[in-house]
Design a protein around this motif. Structure first.
Motif, mmCIF file in Angstrom:
data_model
loop_
_atom_site.group_PDB
_atom_site.id
_atom_site.type_symbol
_atom_site.label_atom_id
_atom_site.label_comp_id
_atom_site.label_asym_id
_atom_site.label_seq_id
_atom_site.Cartn_x
_atom_site.Cartn_y
_atom_site.Cartn_z
ATOM 1 N N THR A 119 0.833 -1.205 0.000
ATOM 2 C CA THR A 119 0.000 0.000 0.000
ATOM 3 C C THR A 119 0.871 1.259 0.000
ATOM 4 O O THR A 119 0.521 2.255 -0.642
ATOM 5 C CB THR A 119 -0.953 0.015 1.203
ATOM 6 O OG1 THR A 119 -0.208 -0.039 2.422
ATOM 7 C CG2 THR A 119 -1.914 -1.162 1.144
ATOM 8 N N ALA A 120 1.998 1.201 0.706
ATOM 9 C CA ALA A 120 2.907 2.354 0.699
ATOM 10 C C ALA A 120 3.477 2.580 -0.695
ATOM 11 O O ALA A 120 3.577 3.724 -1.170
ATOM 12 C CB ALA A 120 4.022 2.140 1.713
ATOM 13 N N ARG A 121 3.863 1.500 -1.357
ATOM 14 C CA ARG A 121 4.396 1.631 -2.715
ATOM 15 C C ARG A 121 3.329 2.137 -3.672
ATOM 16 O O ARG A 121 3.623 2.953 -4.575
ATOM 17 C CB ARG A 121 4.934 0.278 -3.186
ATOM 18 C CG ARG A 121 5.560 0.305 -4.581
ATOM 19 C CD ARG A 121 6.688 1.287 -4.671
ATOM 20 N NE ARG A 121 7.318 1.280 -5.990
ATOM 21 C CZ ARG A 121 7.907 2.329 -6.539
ATOM 22 N NH1 ARG A 121 7.950 3.492 -5.873
ATOM 23 N NH2 ARG A 121 8.461 2.242 -7.728
ATOM 24 N N LEU A 122 2.105 1.695 -3.501
ATOM 25 C CA LEU A 122 1.018 2.170 -4.354
ATOM 26 C C LEU A 122 0.801 3.672 -4.190
ATOM 27 O O LEU A 122 0.533 4.375 -5.176
ATOM 28 C CB LEU A 122 -0.273 1.410 -4.035
ATOM 29 C CG LEU A 122 -0.366 -0.009 -4.593
ATOM 30 C CD1 LEU A 122 -1.490 -0.778 -3.912
ATOM 31 C CD2 LEU A 122 -0.579 0.009 -6.107
ATOM 32 N N ILE A 175 -8.502 -0.707 -2.019
ATOM 33 C CA ILE A 175 -7.469 -1.698 -1.730
ATOM 34 C C ILE A 175 -8.136 -2.868 -1.023
ATOM 35 O O ILE A 175 -8.622 -2.735 0.101
ATOM 36 C CB ILE A 175 -6.335 -1.102 -0.886
ATOM 37 C CG1 ILE A 175 -5.607 -0.019 -1.688
ATOM 38 C CG2 ILE A 175 -5.367 -2.193 -0.443
ATOM 39 C CD1 ILE A 175 -4.458 0.634 -0.950
ATOM 40 N N LYS A 176 -8.154 -4.024 -1.704
ATOM 41 C CA LYS A 176 -8.860 -5.211 -1.227
ATOM 42 C C LYS A 176 -7.819 -6.295 -0.938
ATOM 43 O O LYS A 176 -7.061 -6.668 -1.834
ATOM 44 C CB LYS A 176 -9.856 -5.690 -2.282
ATOM 45 C CG LYS A 176 -10.882 -4.613 -2.692
ATOM 46 C CD LYS A 176 -11.727 -5.085 -3.863
ATOM 47 C CE LYS A 176 -12.708 -4.040 -4.344
ATOM 48 N NZ LYS A 176 -13.807 -3.799 -3.400
ATOM 49 N N TYR A 214 -6.796 -5.602 12.056
ATOM 50 C CA TYR A 214 -7.581 -5.034 10.958
ATOM 51 C C TYR A 214 -7.504 -3.509 10.961
ATOM 52 O O TYR A 214 -7.451 -2.881 9.906
ATOM 53 C CB TYR A 214 -9.033 -5.489 11.062
ATOM 54 C CG TYR A 214 -9.229 -6.960 10.753
ATOM 55 C CD1 TYR A 214 -8.847 -7.493 9.526
ATOM 56 C CD2 TYR A 214 -9.797 -7.818 11.692
ATOM 57 C CE1 TYR A 214 -9.020 -8.838 9.233
ATOM 58 C CE2 TYR A 214 -9.979 -9.171 11.408
ATOM 59 C CZ TYR A 214 -9.589 -9.670 10.187
ATOM 60 O OH TYR A 214 -9.767 -11.011 9.894
ATOM 61 N N ARG A 215 -7.485 -2.913 12.162
ATOM 62 C CA ARG A 215 -7.386 -1.448 12.231
ATOM 63 C C ARG A 215 -6.039 -0.972 11.694
ATOM 64 O O ARG A 215 -5.950 0.094 11.064
ATOM 65 C CB ARG A 215 -7.584 -0.988 13.668
ATOM 66 C CG ARG A 215 -9.019 -1.172 14.167
ATOM 67 C CD ARG A 215 -9.259 -0.469 15.491
ATOM 68 N NE ARG A 215 -10.642 -0.653 15.914
ATOM 69 C CZ ARG A 215 -11.048 -1.555 16.802
ATOM 70 N NH1 ARG A 215 -10.148 -2.366 17.364
ATOM 71 N NH2 ARG A 215 -12.320 -1.650 17.125
ATOM 72 N N ARG A 216 -4.995 -1.738 11.937
ATOM 73 C CA ARG A 216 -3.685 -1.376 11.395
ATOM 74 C C ARG A 216 -3.728 -1.347 9.874
ATOM 75 O O ARG A 216 -3.164 -0.446 9.240
ATOM 76 C CB ARG A 216 -2.629 -2.370 11.874
ATOM 77 C CG ARG A 216 -1.235 -2.110 11.293
ATOM 78 C CD ARG A 216 -0.245 -3.186 11.698
ATOM 79 N NE ARG A 216 1.036 -3.004 11.027
ATOM 80 C CZ ARG A 216 1.719 -3.971 10.426
ATOM 81 N NH1 ARG A 216 1.238 -5.203 10.387
ATOM 82 N NH2 ARG A 216 2.882 -3.729 9.849
ATOM 83 N N GLU A 271 -5.559 1.763 8.687
ATOM 84 C CA GLU A 271 -4.687 2.938 8.810
ATOM 85 C C GLU A 271 -3.679 2.996 7.666
ATOM 86 O O GLU A 271 -3.259 4.080 7.250
ATOM 87 C CB GLU A 271 -3.971 2.925 10.152
ATOM 88 C CG GLU A 271 -4.899 3.168 11.344
ATOM 89 C CD GLU A 271 -4.212 2.892 12.667
ATOM 90 O OE1 GLU A 271 -3.031 2.466 12.651
ATOM 91 O OE2 GLU A 271 -4.859 3.082 13.719
ATOM 92 N N ALA A 272 -3.302 1.829 7.147
ATOM 93 C CA ALA A 272 -2.354 1.775 6.027
ATOM 94 C C ALA A 272 -3.014 2.061 4.693
ATOM 95 O O ALA A 272 -2.318 2.204 3.681
ATOM 96 C CB ALA A 272 -1.667 0.411 5.984
#
Length: 292
Positions: A215-218, A234-235, A247-249, A252-253
């Motif tokens: 997700t960071a790279r996206l 994002i699935k 799941y909360r982490r 947050e990402a």
């Protein structure tokens, strides 16, 4: 955070009931996988296991998603559906666009197209398609599907690419709203494809750390392509999370939807039995979705 019921490797006679149960218990979507056939001999390693071996038997059920999704949509009212993921370069993009546009309209625009490349050389050889050009052809096929299903109903479209070329044509029916296209894969080319062409990204079954890194790279790539202002889903299916904090982490990402096949989370003599699967859909909704 929303929740997807991942209906991979599920018997055909259970799918309609599971879709209805998922809708009743607060799931946002049902995801259907794609596999055309099982070669007896495969010349490549499966990329998502440590030993490179497939973890399912040759007679494991893979209902065609373009058959299963319309059937499930016909017995539900609000829940959405998407492919996870359709092996797009095995198929003609115009024929795919025709099917997809009809599915979108007849489902009440509750359908999204998740796409990937396929890793198996035999799938390309036996369907008369070329593996070497699969990435470039997938890029063009995504553009064709998005042109046909770009919203506003049927429109004149044409396409002139390296691999596909056609003059002005119209496909009807076509959806009023743009059909979302989600791109699967963790490789750098797959992430770039999702950032450049997609309306979202789909993970494989993987760890939360790998999901967070992707997700960071996206985010970086979407900014690079000037598309970071657009909606993007994002699935994911994390294999190492069993608590709400985990799941909360992910949320947050940037994760917007988590997939679950909840029948594997609850012990049973036969985890594939229809009654157990229906009960697991309800229990996961009570234990996770409602509490989240």
């Amino acid at each position: 955070m929303k929740w997807t019921l991942a209906a991979a490797l599920v018997e055909a006679d259970q799918l309609l009931g599971l879709a209805q149960a998922a809708e009743e218990h607060g799931y946002a979507s049902v995801a259907m996988p794609d596999s055309v056939f099982y070669p007896e001999s495969v010349s490549a390693k499966y990329p998502y296991t440590d030993d490179g071996e497939r973890f399912w038997a040759p007679d494991t059920v893979y209902v065609d998603p373009f058959t299963a999704i319309p059937a499930m949509a016909a017995v539900t009212r609000t829940i959405r559906f998407y492919t996870n993921v359709l092996k797009l370069p095995l198929r003609d993009p115009l024929l795919t666009a025709k099917q997809v546009s009809s599915m979108a309209v007849m489902s009440g625009e509750r359908f999204g197209l998740g796409v990937g490349l396929s890793w198996m050389p035999e799938e390309f050889a036996y369907t008369g398609t070329e593996m070497r050009t699969r990435g470039a052809r997938t890029d063009e096929a995504i553009e064709i599907v998005k042109a046909v299903c770009g919203g506003g109903g049927p429109q004149w479209v044409e396409y002139h690419g390296k691999h596909y070329d056609f003059g002005r044509l119209m496909i009807s029916p076509a959806p009023r709203n743009p059909l979302p296209v989600y791109v699967g894969g963790h490789s750098e080319p797959a992430l770039r494809r999702a950032a450049r062409l997609g309306d979202g990204w789909i993970s494989v079954n993987t760890t939360s750390d790998q999901i967070v890194a992707a997700t960071a790279r996206l985010r970086e790539l979407r900014a690079e392509y000037g598309r970071d202002h657009l909606p993007f889903e994002i699935k994911v299916m994390p294999v190492d999370i069993a608590d709400l904090d985990g799941y909360r982490r992910l949320e947050e990402a940037g994760v917007t939807e988590c997939q679950a096949s909840p029948w594997w989370a609850y012990p049973a003599d036969d985890p594939t039995a229809a009654r157990h699967r229906l009960d697991a859909v309800r229990r996961f909704a009570d234990d996770v979705i409602a509490r989240y």
